[in-house]
Design a protein around this motif. Sequence first.
Motif, PDB file in Angstrom:
ATOM      1  N   PRO A  32     -14.821  20.848   1.801  1.00  0.00           N
ATOM      2  CA  PRO A  32     -15.491  19.565   1.571  1.00  0.00           C
ATOM      3  C   PRO A  32     -16.785  19.462   2.372  1.00  0.00           C
ATOM      4  N   ASP A  33     -17.600  18.514   2.012  1.00  0.00           N
ATOM      5  CA  ASP A  33     -18.834  18.277   2.735  1.00  0.00           C
ATOM      6  C   ASP A  33     -18.999  16.768   2.908  1.00  0.00           C
ATOM      7  N   THR A  66     -24.669   8.644  10.272  1.00  0.00           N
ATOM      8  CA  THR A  66     -25.048   9.847   9.546  1.00  0.00           C
ATOM      9  C   THR A  66     -24.016  10.916   9.874  1.00  0.00           C
ATOM     10  N   PHE A  67     -23.388  11.458   8.831  1.00  0.00           N
ATOM     11  CA  PHE A  67     -22.374  12.497   9.006  1.00  0.00           C
ATOM     12  C   PHE A  67     -22.964  13.854   8.661  1.00  0.00           C
ATOM     13  N   SER A  68     -22.525  14.877   9.399  1.00  0.00           N
ATOM     14  CA  SER A  68     -22.887  16.255   9.070  1.00  0.00           C
ATOM     15  C   SER A  68     -21.633  17.102   9.183  1.00  0.00           C
ATOM     16  N   THR A  69     -21.475  18.016   8.234  1.00  0.00           N
ATOM     17  CA  THR A  69     -20.288  18.862   8.177  1.00  0.00           C
ATOM     18  C   THR A  69     -20.647  20.287   8.563  1.00  0.00           C
ATOM     19  N   SER A  70     -19.777  20.880   9.367  1.00  0.00           N
ATOM     20  CA  SER A  70     -19.907  22.277   9.754  1.00  0.00           C
ATOM     21  C   SER A  70     -18.571  22.950   9.491  1.00  0.00           C
ATOM     22  N   ARG A 102      -7.842  15.292   3.442  1.00  0.00           N
ATOM     23  CA  ARG A 102      -8.503  14.136   4.029  1.00  0.00           C
ATOM     24  C   ARG A 102      -9.168  14.527   5.343  1.00  0.00           C
ATOM     25  N   TRP A 103     -10.081  13.663   5.814  1.00  0.00           N
ATOM     26  CA  TRP A 103     -10.745  13.832   7.102  1.00  0.00           C
ATOM     27  C   TRP A 103      -9.932  13.091   8.160  1.00  0.00           C
TER      28      TRP A 103
END
Length: 166
Positions: A32-33, A66-70, A102-103
Amino acid sequence: MSGLRARAALASATLLAAACVCAESVAQAAPPDWSGRYTVVTFASSKLGTSIAARQPEPDFSAQYTFSTSCAGTCVATAADGPAPTNPTVPQPSRYTWDGARWVFNYNWQWECFRGDDVPREFVPARSLVFYAPTPDGSMFGTWRTEILDGVCKGTVVMPVAAYPA
């Protein structure tokens, strides 16, 4: 020959449909992103639980982050560029781990127990589990569950949460 062509066309269409379903399943299984600007809402007015804190009136609250995915083995979405929590014991920044559906953000902190207008607030150990499940429209819905481990407010507080693309 007409019957054979019809069967061949049906077989071809069936294989194509199966390939599409298979490709869609693989696409859904992709990591997911959770990236971009989101309005995060906590529906505190709808809280439930066994703690006296669950029965104390509180308005809903929201903020933009602001979300960022790694993704390096495990996918982690980090919330930044938003207001700091009013309780300084909440870990910052918030980091949500993808569990396959889910997160999830699991953390320990100090609950600020309101005991009345003229009574000093009590800070007691607590642990929270917050999760957000994505929906097809890009928004997410979930629950923030806190277990207050001691003091007058001992018990659980459960609140619905949501995140909407801004």
